[in-house]
Motif scaffolding. Sequence first.
Motif, PDB file in Angstrom:
ATOM      1  N   SER A   1      29.559  -7.740 -14.479  1.00 28.87           N
ATOM      2  CA  SER A   1      30.919  -7.527 -14.968  1.00 28.87           C
ATOM      3  C   SER A   1      31.860  -7.397 -13.779  1.00 28.87           C
ATOM      4  O   SER A   1      31.537  -6.731 -12.794  1.00 28.87           O
ATOM      5  N   VAL A   2      33.018  -8.018 -13.880  1.00 26.41           N
ATOM      6  CA  VAL A   2      34.028  -7.943 -12.830  1.00 26.41           C
ATOM      7  C   VAL A   2      35.231  -7.164 -13.362  1.00 26.41           C
ATOM      8  O   VAL A   2      35.698  -7.408 -14.479  1.00 26.41           O
TER       9      VAL A   2
ATOM     10  N   ILE B   1      28.085 -13.639  -5.477  1.00 29.02           N
ATOM     11  CA  ILE B   1      28.039 -14.232  -6.817  1.00 29.02           C
ATOM     12  C   ILE B   1      29.043 -15.371  -6.901  1.00 29.02           C
ATOM     13  O   ILE B   1      29.948 -15.494  -6.077  1.00 29.02           O
ATOM     14  N   SER B   2      28.867 -16.199  -7.938  1.00 29.39           N
ATOM     15  CA  SER B   2      29.833 -17.236  -8.268  1.00 29.39           C
ATOM     16  C   SER B   2      30.437 -16.909  -9.630  1.00 29.39           C
ATOM     17  O   SER B   2      29.984 -15.996 -10.326  1.00 29.39           O
TER      18      SER B   2
ATOM     19  N   GLY C   1      40.133 -17.274  -9.917  1.00 32.55           N
ATOM     20  CA  GLY C   1      39.520 -18.595  -9.857  1.00 32.55           C
ATOM     21  C   GLY C   1      38.707 -18.991 -11.062  1.00 32.55           C
ATOM     22  O   GLY C   1      37.971 -19.976 -11.020  1.00 32.55           O
ATOM     23  N   PHE C   2      38.847 -18.271 -12.172  1.00 38.20           N
ATOM     24  CA  PHE C   2      38.105 -18.651 -13.378  1.00 38.20           C
ATOM     25  C   PHE C   2      38.705 -19.899 -14.030  1.00 38.20           C
ATOM     26  O   PHE C   2      38.004 -20.642 -14.717  1.00 38.20           O
TER      27      PHE C   2
ATOM     28  N   GLU D   1      38.275 -12.437  -3.710  1.00 42.82           N
ATOM     29  CA  GLU D   1      37.452 -13.187  -2.752  1.00 42.82           C
ATOM     30  C   GLU D   1      36.504 -12.259  -2.000  1.00 42.82           C
ATOM     31  O   GLU D   1      35.325 -12.577  -1.801  1.00 42.82           O
ATOM     32  N   ALA D   2      37.003 -11.097  -1.584  1.00 44.41           N
ATOM     33  CA  ALA D   2      36.172 -10.145  -0.840  1.00 44.41           C
ATOM     34  C   ALA D   2      35.034  -9.610  -1.701  1.00 44.41           C
ATOM     35  O   ALA D   2      33.882  -9.505  -1.254  1.00 44.41           O
ATOM     36  N   ALA D   3      35.348  -9.265  -2.936  1.00 41.50           N
ATOM     37  CA  ALA D   3      34.329  -8.699  -3.822  1.00 41.50           C
ATOM     38  C   ALA D   3      33.254  -9.722  -4.169  1.00 41.50           C
ATOM     39  O   ALA D   3      32.057  -9.416  -4.165  1.00 41.50           O
ATOM     40  N   PHE D   4      33.661 -10.946  -4.486  1.00 41.47           N
ATOM     41  CA  PHE D   4      32.688 -11.993  -4.818  1.00 41.47           C
ATOM     42  C   PHE D   4      31.813 -12.311  -3.611  1.00 41.47           C
ATOM     43  O   PHE D   4      30.605 -12.533  -3.755  1.00 41.47           O
TER      44      PHE D   4
END
Length: 375
Positions: free
Chosen positions: A353-354, A262-263, A288-289, A254-257
């Motif tokens: 990329s995550v 980004i979504s 959350g994907f 959540e923090a990184a997004f």
Amino acid sequence: MNIVIAGAAETDEIGRLPDRSTVQLHLEAARNALADAGMTKHDIDGIATVGTPGPIHIAHALGITPSWLDGTGVGGSSFLFHVRHAAAAVRAGLCRTVLITHGESGRSRVGAGRWGLGADSLLGQFELPYGVAGPPTSFTITALRHMKETGLTHEQLAEVAVAQRRWSHRNPRAMYRDLLTVEDVLASKLVAYPFHLLECCLVTDGGGALIVTSEELSRRSPVYVLGSGEAMDAPMISQMEDFTTSKGFRLSGEAAFAEAKISHEDVDHLMVYDAFAHVPIYGLEDLGFVGRGEAGAFIAEGHTSPGGRLPMNTNGGGLSYTHTGMYGMFAIQESVRQLRGEAAAQVPDVEVSVVLGNGGMFASAATLVLASRLP
């Protein structure tokens, strides 16, 4: 200030390296990353690494006197923490260019410390006496609860290994490249129920290094660090709030997004730490994907495999590519390769990329959002 990964490289070889000590693996990776960045040791004024040898040892061996050091050690996710901390240090003006190194003789144990838990440690007092000893037995607690509560099947768990072998099949550096079937996985040796041998990570030697700096100081096409997050769950797997989900995965993601703005629809490529086959399932759900209990079917349907809509663990992961004991460095390396268009199993048009890292048995977590260009 835009923070970038300006250099990234692994050791010359990975796998079985009985001729290289732990220190040598660190230094070889550092040399390769500096060459990749077009830099020398004189450009480096920050050092980060984990374990033994620590950052002071590595800095001295390289002939560097840094103005900033980070020895954060939270297991396999440490290197994602280091990227986040290095970005903050550069922004704060504490240093200009940080070298993050990893080297681990996980298989050959050359120059490596002894295994063992102190009798006075939390694990030694409260888990080891009950037969929970190390990752294979510890991780069964979470995997079995997830299977019971969500309906995840043995076949779906095996599909994780099958999907990642499809990627390593295309990667000449991967330790294991032969394609697998679900039947192959379920026929392999049972290590600790429900894990079969092919659902457990490799044990290898190797290393990698990264160079984090500002965009202005980068000497090649950079990879941008758009967002990052770090979090924890519990020091022992028995103390997790919920065995079927990782709080650290959720909070760091959540923090990184949020920082990257980004979504999920923006993500072209995903690297999820895969010490055991169920960890990518947690990653997909906790980031959350997919919804709760949906990741097993999502992987079985081919969505993370070559040609799928969410390519995941495209080097083969810790199950097929390499796993020295702390895998996070190699997940970042593959993300950088994909964003540069240099991966052995290259995915078309990767722009975001995550990377999700795990430390210990869901004890720590960190997430990075990396991109080939600014939004």
